[in-house]
Motif scaffolding. Structure first.
Motif, PDB file in Angstrom:
ATOM      1  N   VAL A  94       0.828  -1.210   0.000  1.00 50.21           N
ATOM      2  CA  VAL A  94       0.000   0.000   0.000  1.00 50.21           C
ATOM      3  C   VAL A  94       0.867   1.267   0.000  1.00 50.21           C
ATOM      4  N   GLU A  95       2.113   1.137   0.480  1.00 54.75           N
ATOM      5  CA  GLU A  95       3.003   2.317   0.471  1.00 54.75           C
ATOM      6  C   GLU A  95       3.327   2.765  -0.945  1.00 54.75           C
ATOM      7  N   ALA A  96       3.199   1.827  -1.917  1.00 55.67           N
ATOM      8  CA  ALA A  96       3.616   2.144  -3.281  1.00 55.67           C
ATOM      9  C   ALA A  96       2.454   2.624  -4.151  1.00 55.67           C
ATOM     10  N   ILE A  97       1.280   2.780  -3.541  1.00 58.22           N
ATOM     11  CA  ILE A  97       0.144   3.328  -4.306  1.00 58.22           C
ATOM     12  C   ILE A  97       0.475   4.782  -4.653  1.00 58.22           C
ATOM     13  N   PRO A  98       0.355   5.166  -5.937  1.00 57.68           N
ATOM     14  CA  PRO A  98       0.746   6.544  -6.298  1.00 57.68           C
ATOM     15  C   PRO A  98      -0.156   7.574  -5.627  1.00 57.68           C
ATOM     16  N   ARG A  99       0.420   8.717  -5.262  1.00 57.80           N
ATOM     17  CA  ARG A  99      -0.341   9.764  -4.562  1.00 57.80           C
ATOM     18  C   ARG A  99      -1.033  10.634  -5.612  1.00 57.80           C
ATOM     19  N   ILE A 100      -1.976  10.049  -6.329  1.00 58.58           N
ATOM     20  CA  ILE A 100      -2.717  10.803  -7.349  1.00 58.58           C
ATOM     21  C   ILE A 100      -4.173  10.913  -6.892  1.00 58.58           C
ATOM     22  N   SER A 101      -4.879  11.919  -7.431  1.00 62.63           N
ATOM     23  CA  SER A 101      -6.237  12.206  -6.932  1.00 62.63           C
ATOM     24  C   SER A 101      -7.114  10.962  -6.991  1.00 62.63           C
ATOM     25  N   ARG A 102      -7.066  10.238  -8.111  1.00 63.19           N
ATOM     26  CA  ARG A 102      -7.933   9.070  -8.304  1.00 63.19           C
ATOM     27  C   ARG A 102      -7.695   7.999  -7.232  1.00 63.19           C
ATOM     28  N   ALA A 103      -6.477   7.982  -6.661  1.00 62.17           N
ATOM     29  CA  ALA A 103      -6.140   6.914  -5.716  1.00 62.17           C
ATOM     30  C   ALA A 103      -6.318   7.336  -4.260  1.00 62.17           C
ATOM     31  N   GLN A 104      -6.925   8.509  -4.035  1.00 58.96           N
ATOM     32  CA  GLN A 104      -7.023   8.995  -2.644  1.00 58.96           C
ATOM     33  C   GLN A 104      -7.772   8.026  -1.730  1.00 58.96           C
ATOM     34  N   VAL A 105      -8.818   7.392  -2.276  1.00 54.99           N
ATOM     35  CA  VAL A 105      -9.621   6.488  -1.441  1.00 54.99           C
ATOM     36  C   VAL A 105      -8.830   5.228  -1.039  1.00 54.99           C
ATOM     37  N   LEU A 106      -7.757   4.935  -1.778  1.00 59.97           N
ATOM     38  CA  LEU A 106      -6.950   3.745  -1.474  1.00 59.97           C
ATOM     39  C   LEU A 106      -5.731   4.087  -0.619  1.00 59.97           C
ATOM     40  N   ASP A 107      -5.557   5.366  -0.304  1.00 59.74           N
ATOM     41  CA  ASP A 107      -4.272   5.835   0.209  1.00 59.74           C
ATOM     42  C   ASP A 107      -4.122   5.541   1.712  1.00 59.74           C
ATOM     43  N   ALA A 108      -3.627   4.351   2.007  1.00 64.65           N
ATOM     44  CA  ALA A 108      -3.499   3.933   3.408  1.00 64.65           C
ATOM     45  C   ALA A 108      -2.408   4.723   4.137  1.00 64.65           C
ATOM     46  N   LEU A 109      -1.391   5.162   3.402  1.00 61.94           N
ATOM     47  CA  LEU A 109      -0.361   5.998   4.059  1.00 61.94           C
ATOM     48  C   LEU A 109      -1.031   7.245   4.631  1.00 61.94           C
ATOM     49  N   SER A 110      -1.914   7.846   3.835  1.00 62.32           N
ATOM     50  CA  SER A 110      -2.574   9.078   4.294  1.00 62.32           C
ATOM     51  C   SER A 110      -3.538   8.795   5.434  1.00 62.32           C
ATOM     52  N   SER A 111      -4.322   7.712   5.324  1.00 54.01           N
ATOM     53  CA  SER A 111      -5.320   7.490   6.375  1.00 54.01           C
ATOM     54  C   SER A 111      -4.628   7.263   7.716  1.00 54.01           C
ATOM     55  N   GLN A 112      -3.513   6.555   7.697  1.00 47.98           N
ATOM     56  CA  GLN A 112      -2.828   6.264   8.963  1.00 47.98           C
ATOM     57  C   GLN A 112      -2.025   7.490   9.442  1.00 47.98           C
ATOM     58  N   ALA A 113      -1.500   8.269   8.496  1.00 46.07           N
ATOM     59  CA  ALA A 113      -0.759   9.482   8.875  1.00 46.07           C
ATOM     60  C   ALA A 113      -1.669  10.497   9.553  1.00 46.07           C
ATOM     61  N   ASN A 114      -2.931  10.531   9.113  1.00 48.22           N
ATOM     62  CA  ASN A 114      -3.897  11.428   9.756  1.00 48.22           C
ATOM     63  C   ASN A 114      -4.078  11.067  11.223  1.00 48.22           C
ATOM     64  N   VAL A 115      -4.153   9.769  11.487  1.00 48.67           N
ATOM     65  CA  VAL A 115      -4.306   9.318  12.876  1.00 48.67           C
ATOM     66  C   VAL A 115      -3.055   9.713  13.671  1.00 48.67           C
ATOM     67  N   ALA A 116      -1.890   9.473  13.084  1.00 51.20           N
ATOM     68  CA  ALA A 116      -0.630   9.747  13.794  1.00 51.20           C
ATOM     69  C   ALA A 116      -0.474  11.243  14.094  1.00 51.20           C
ATOM     70  N   GLY A 117      -0.814  12.079  13.121  1.00 49.62           N
ATOM     71  CA  GLY A 117      -0.655  13.534  13.312  1.00 49.62           C
ATOM     72  C   GLY A 117      -1.557  14.040  14.429  1.00 49.62           C
ATOM     73  N   TYR A 118      -2.770  13.547  14.453  1.00 45.18           N
ATOM     74  CA  TYR A 118      -3.741  13.934  15.488  1.00 45.18           C
ATOM     75  C   TYR A 118      -3.247  13.491  16.862  1.00 45.18           C
ATOM     76  N   LYS A 119      -2.853  12.212  16.948  1.00 49.08           N
ATOM     77  CA  LYS A 119      -2.482  11.649  18.251  1.00 49.08           C
ATOM     78  C   LYS A 119      -1.178  12.278  18.769  1.00 49.08           C
ATOM     79  N   ALA A 120      -0.308  12.685  17.853  1.00 51.43           N
ATOM     80  CA  ALA A 120       0.957  13.312  18.275  1.00 51.43           C
ATOM     81  C   ALA A 120       0.686  14.586  19.075  1.00 51.43           C
ATOM     82  N   VAL A 121      -0.330  15.329  18.652  1.00 54.46           N
ATOM     83  CA  VAL A 121      -0.656  16.587  19.352  1.00 54.46           C
ATOM     84  C   VAL A 121      -1.226  16.289  20.742  1.00 54.46           C
ATOM     85  N   LEU A 122      -2.084  15.268  20.804  1.00 54.14           N
ATOM     86  CA  LEU A 122      -2.660  14.921  22.119  1.00 54.14           C
ATOM     87  C   LEU A 122      -1.553  14.492  23.084  1.00 54.14           C
TER      88      LEU A 122
END
Ligand code: NAD
Length: 340
Positions: A94-122
């Motif tokens: 999943v890390e190798a999925i291209p970061r293009i608009s069409r692939a946003q729904v598949l982008d596991a790097l982004s979905s998990q990074a969102n969790v990490a960024g949020y939790k880092a602040v807490l």
């Protein structure tokens, strides 16, 4: 997540879940069964889906014609990818999925990074000796915390947004100048150090030695003014860039906090101890590993949606038939021989 199972079974897919697979996210086996899956041995399935890279023993369970999907660390786990290739396994990282608009729904790097960024602040807020918001009270006025985020990709942007919601005064820095507008869009100031290191595919390139020295010096001066520093800087396939030197930590006010999200590749701070929380020069430095696992419900929900979308892309009439003319599948399949 059980939620995605009906959409798969509707397409003729039989879903087998390993016993206890959901327990970390408080999902009992019964919930998968109620959604239409069975509990059994997933390693004999045509497609095996995981989160973390497989162990050597897990790789050995797979054989010719099977498909593996997950975080496979394709740049670091060369031996395992070689073993999967030799065994005739079709592996999609999943890390190798291209970061293009069409692939946003598949982008596991982004979905998990969102969790990490949020939790880092807490985490930073709970370790801090100070409030994040400005408070005007009968006992006096408290100034808002100043928060600097170094490396503003998906995790960094979420960290800036979360710190702002908590009332912090936020600043973002990155070596890709295009990020400046994104930083401002979440109400943060942009720290400009005059270094442009935009690389390929939207990622940063590694800095030259001269640029590194310039960056470290400039950051050493800037960091002194912040109560909280959150670092998320990564360069694909390289050790994490060293942004915060020991001298920069020494320059911070006692009681300040650094949360270093780059611990898995060595850390962005010279004094980081990956996986530990340490106090150096009266500054708390946290380097949590795998932060998404600390928010298992939403991390799993988002990851399962990413995976369901990837599977949908590979299914034709309920049968697995990946079309490698599709850039998303071609790029993410890391065991395919590609003609030069
Ligand atoms: P990442 O995790 O690879 O890196 C985090 C950040 O660190 C990046 O912004 C990078 O520029 C920065 N960085 C690297 N070296 C640095 C240094 N020496 N100093 C300061 N900062 C440094 O990044 P990511 O979150 O995976 O995002 C990578 C790219 O993908 C971004 O361009 C992002 O906008 C893009 N993206 C696109 C889509 C899409 O359109 N589908 C979805 C998500 C992300």
């Amino acid at each position: 997540m059980p939620k995605i199972i009906p959409s798969l079974t509707k397409q003729g897919v039989e879903v087998v879940v390993e016993a206890g697979a959901g327990l970390g996210a408080l999902i009992p086996d019964d919930a998968y069964v109620a959604a239409g899956a069975s509990i059994g041995d997933p390693w004999s399935a045509e497609v095996v889906v995981k989160v973390a890279p497989p162990s050597d023993a897990e790789v050995a369970k797979l054989s010719d014609g099977q498909t593996l999907i997950g975080f496979l660390a394709p740049r670091n786990a060369e031996n395992q990818i070689g073993a999967l290739k030799a065994a005739g396994v079709q592996a999609f990282a999943v890390e190798a999925i291209p970061r293009i608009s069409r692939a946003q729904v598949l982008d596991a790097l982004s979905s998990q990074a969102n969790v990490a960024g949020y939790k880092a602040v807490l985490l930073a807020a709970s370790e801090s000796t100070r409030f994040f918001p400005m408070l005007t009270t009968a006992a006096g006025t408290v100034k808002p915390a100043t928060v600097l985020v170094l490396g503003v990709g998906v995790a960094g942007l979420q960290a800036l947004a979360t710190a702002k919601r908590l009332g912090g005064r936020t600043t973002g820095y990155d070596v890709r100048p295009e990020v400046a507008d994104q930083v401002r869009s979440v109400g943060a100031q942009w720290l400009d150090l005059g270094i442009d290191a935009a690389g390929e595919g939207g990622y940063a390139r590694e800095l030259t030695d001269e640029e590194k020295a310039k960056q470290q010096q400039a950051l050493e001066d800037a960091i002194k003014g912040f109560d909280v520093v959150i670092t998320t800087a990564l360069v694909p396939g390289r050790p994490a860039p060293r942004l915060v030197t020991a001298a920069a930590v020494e320059g911070m006010k006692p009681g300040s906090v650094i949360v270093d999200l780059a611990g898995e590749t060595g850390g962005n701070c010279e004094l980081t101890e990956p996986g530990q929380t340490v106090v150096k020069h009266e500054v708390t430095i946290c380097s949590p590993l795998n932060l998404p696992a600390t928010m298992p419900e939403h991390a799993s929900e988002l990851y399962s949606k990413n995976i369901a979308a990837l599977l949908e892309l590979m299914l034709v009439d309920g049968k697995l038939a990946p079309d490698f003319g599709d850039q998303v599948l071609a790029d993410s399949c890391v065991t395919r021989e590609v003609d030069a």
